[in-house]
Design an enzyme around this catalytic site. Structure first.
Site, mmCIF file in Angstrom:
data_model
loop_
_atom_site.group_PDB
_atom_site.id
_atom_site.type_symbol
_atom_site.label_atom_id
_atom_site.label_comp_id
_atom_site.label_asym_id
_atom_site.label_seq_id
_atom_site.Cartn_x
_atom_site.Cartn_y
_atom_site.Cartn_z
ATOM 1 N N CYS A 1 27.063 38.112 76.767
ATOM 2 C CA CYS A 1 26.854 37.854 75.332
ATOM 3 C C CYS A 1 26.007 38.924 74.641
ATOM 4 C CB CYS A 1 26.247 36.467 75.118
ATOM 5 S SG CYS A 1 24.934 36.023 76.265
ATOM 6 N N HIS B 1 21.863 36.029 69.311
ATOM 7 C CA HIS B 1 21.169 37.067 70.077
ATOM 8 C C HIS B 1 20.961 38.279 69.169
ATOM 9 C CE1 HIS B 1 21.597 34.793 73.618
ATOM 10 N NE2 HIS B 1 22.375 35.559 74.345
#
Lengths: 353, 353
Positions: free
Chosen positions: B131, B257
Site C-alpha cells: 500500500c 498513507h
C-alpha cells in the site's frame, strides 16, 4: 559577583514556561532570586518554582532591574521589543524566539554541542534553537564529529504542543469530538465535519490526521519551520553550506517531536561504531532493539531530558549514509531545558571567581 | 470468450475486500458472475456488491471452478497455498499479498505505470504492490519518465487500517480510552498506562503516539515494510539498482498513507515543469497551495481514488532534487483499487475478440 545571580523568566505561565519552572525545581540550584514576569493577563498568578510559591509580576522596564539572566519564552515580536530593554537594564537574555537566532551577533547555543559560544554575545543575547532542530541536532552533531556530515534529509513528526498550550487544547478538544464514532475516518471530509471550524493554531484538523505544514510560507513553497531546521542546523554546526532538506509535518501527538533522518557523511559508516558514538553522546539515549519493541516514541520520550535515538541502520545503497529515528520532548530539550542549560552556563560564568 | 468473465473475490469481508466490493459496485461493469469466497468464519455472510446481495461461500477447490479472474486479499501463507490451486482450476490470480511480488515469473503491476506487464504472467499470477509503495510510486513514476530518477529518500506516515480491520478497531478502542483526559500525553508512559496491554496488531500504543515500525525485522535493522518499499519500487520502475532509503512509521490515522519524498533526478528540475508533469499524470491530483491551507492530507484523500500530491518544491541545495508529500487511500489505490484495475485489464484481455 558575591551573591547568586538573579534569574527572570518571561512567559512563565505558557507551555514552555511551565516546564522551565519545573526544571528549575528539579535541577541543581545556581540561582538567587527567581522573578516570574508575564503579560497583564497572567499577573498575580501563583506558580510553584524551586519549592517556593512565586507570584507572577507584570513585565515592565523596572521589573528587569537587578536581573542577571532573563530567560525569554515569548512571541518573536515581544522578544524583539523586550530583549534589548532587558540588556540595557543589565541582564543577559536567553531567548527562545526566532527573533535573533540568525543574527550574526547572537550565538545559537546548544550546550552539548557549542557551549563555548555563550561567551560570544556582543548584543548581550544568546538564542536557543527551534524545538525540532534541537531534538535532531543532539544526535547529528556527534555523528558529524566522527564522520563529517555532508547532507541531511529530514522528515518530522511534530507534536501539537509545539504550537503552545493552544495547540494541546485543540487536539484534546478534537479527540473528544471524534472518539466514540467508529465510522469516522473512512470517508473524505468526515473528520473535518466532526471537528468543525475550530482548528486552533493549525490549518487543518489534527485528530485522525497528519498536516504537512508548520509555520508560514517562504520562497519556493518551503515552510518557515523547514527553513529554521536548515538555517539553524547550519549555524549550530558551523557549516553554512551544509545540504539540508526537510519536510515538517504536524501529527496528533501531545508532546514529543520525532524526526526520520537520512544523513550522508564524508566517510564510510560502520553501524556499530555509529551506535557507540551515539551511546557516548551527551544528551542522547539509544533505544534500538526493534525485535523487543524498542524504538524512540513520543509517549516514552515525553517528560524526559534526552533525545531518544533508534532505528539506527546503514543505508543499503550508500555505505556513507545512515538512517535513524529520533524523538525528544519538544518542551524540554526542544525548548525549556536548552534555555535553562544555557542560563546555567551563564550563571557559572557570572559567579566564576 | 462469449460470456462476461467470472470473478472471484477471496477475503471479501476484510478491510480491503469490503472496499473491493464497493468499487465493483461503482465502476463500469465488466464481470459476469461475481463469487465471494472466504474462510469458514465468514461463510454465509451477506455482502452487497454491484447492487446484488451475495452470500459468502467457503473457499474450496471446487468453488474455484469456472472462475476466470480471482482477486486475492488474504495473508501471505493463504495466498501461497491457494493461488496455484486457483490457477490449476483455470483462473488468473491477482494477488495482494507479499507472497509472489518478488517472484521473477510474477509481474508486479500498477496499471498507470506498467499495464503491459499483465500479459507477462508465466505462473498465471499477477501481483499488486504494498500500500505505501502504491501511494508513492504513482507520483514518482511520471517524474522518473521526465527527469530520470537516481535516488529516493522516503519517510512514511501510515494509517492503522494498513494492518486491517484489527488495526482500525485498535485505534478506535485506544482513542476512547485517552480522549477526555486532558492530562495525558505529558508524562513518560502515561499513555501506555491509559491504553493498557491491548495493542492489537501493533508493537506499541498508537493513540497520541507515532511508532517507527511496521512489519517484521530483516537484516541490518530494516523493517520488512521498508524493504518492500525498496524492492517493489525497483521492480515496478524496472530499475533494479535504484538507490532507495525509507523509514516506515505508523501514525494515529484511520485510513490514508502519506509519504514525505526526497527524489534526486539525473537532470535539473524546473518546479513548474514537475508540477505540470504531476497534473497530467494518471491517478494523481495536485493539491498544492499552502497559503490557502491546501496540501495532501489523509482526512481528505480517504475514500478517493487518486494519490494526492503537494508541497512540491525544488530542493534548495540540489537543483536536481525535488521534495514533495503524497497521500493516498491505502485501502483503495493502496490495495483494492489497484487489484480491481489489474483484474479489469485481465477481463479486457479475456473478452478481446
Amino acid at each position: 559577583m558575591a551573591r547568586l545571580p538573579t534569574l527572570a523568566v518571561l512567559g512563565a505561565t505558557g507551555a514552555v514556561g511551565t516546564v522551565m519552572c519545573e526544571l528549575l525545581t528539579g535541577r541543581r540550584n545556581v540561582w538567587g532570586e527567581i522573578r516570574l514576569l508575564a503579560s497583564e493577563r497572567s499577573v498575580g498568578r501563583k506558580v510553584r518554582c524551586r519549592g517556593e510559591e512565586l507570584t507572577v509580576q507584570a513585565l515592565t522596564e523596572d521589573a528587569l532591574d537587578g536581573v542577571d539572566v532573563a530567560m525569554f519564552d515569548v512571541p518573536d515580536e515581544v522578544a524583539r521589543h523586550w530583549a534589548p530593554i532587558a540588556v540595557r537594564r543589565g541582564a543577559i537574555v536567553v531567548d527562545n524566539s526566532a527573533a535573533f537566532r540568525m543574527d550574526r551577533d547572537v550565538p545559537l547555543v546548544v550546550p552539548e554541542i557549542n557551549p563555548e559560544q555563550v561567551a560570544n554575545r556582543p548584543r548581550g543575547i544568546v538564542a536557543s534553537a527551534n524545538c525540532t532542530t534541537l531534538t535532531m541536532i543532539i544526535a547529528v552533531a556527534p555523528l558529524h564529529d566522527e564522520y563529517g556530515l555532508r547532507e541531511l534529509v529530514l522528515a518530522s513528526y511534530q507534536a501539537v504542543s509545539g504550537a503552545g498550550q493552544a495547540g494541546a487544547d485543540t487536539l484534546h478538544d478534537q479527540l473528544a469530538k471524534v472518539a466514540g464514532d467508529r465510522m469516522l475516518g473512512a470517508r473524505t471530509g468526515d473528520v473535518r465535519q466532526a471537528v468543525g471550524d475550530d482548528l486552533g493554531p493549525f490549518p487543518a484538523p489534527l485528530a485522525l490526521n497528519v498536516v504537512p505544514w508548520a509555520g508560514s510560507l517562504t520562497d519556493g513553497g518551503w515552510s518557515s519551520e523547514e527553513m529554521k531546521l536548515r538555517d539553524e542546523s547550519r549555524k549550530i554546526l558551523g557549516m553554512p553550506d551544509l545540504k539540508i532538506s526537510a519536510t515538517c509535518v504536524r501529527v496528533p501527538v501531545l508532546t514529543g517531536h520525532s524526526v526520520a533522518a537520512h544523513a550522508v557523511f564524508a566517510t564510510e559508516i560502520d553501524v556499530e561504531g555509529a551506535r557507540e558514538v551515539l551511546r557516548n553522546a551527551p544528551g542522547v539515549i539509544v533505544v534500538d532493539d526493534p525485535a523487543a519493541g524498542e524504538f524512540p516514541m513520543p509517549i516514552d520520550a515525553v517528560g524526559t531530558d534526552p533525545s531518544w535515538v533508534g532505528r539506527i541502520r546503514r543505508t543499503l545503497d550508500d555505505p556513507r549514509a545512515l538512517d535513524f529515528f529520533v524523538t525528544g520532548d519538544n518542551l524540554r530539550k526542544g525548548a525549556a531545558l536548552n534555555i535553562v542549560q544555557v542560563a546555567e552556563l551563564l550563571a557559572e560564568d557570572l559567579t566564576r571567581p
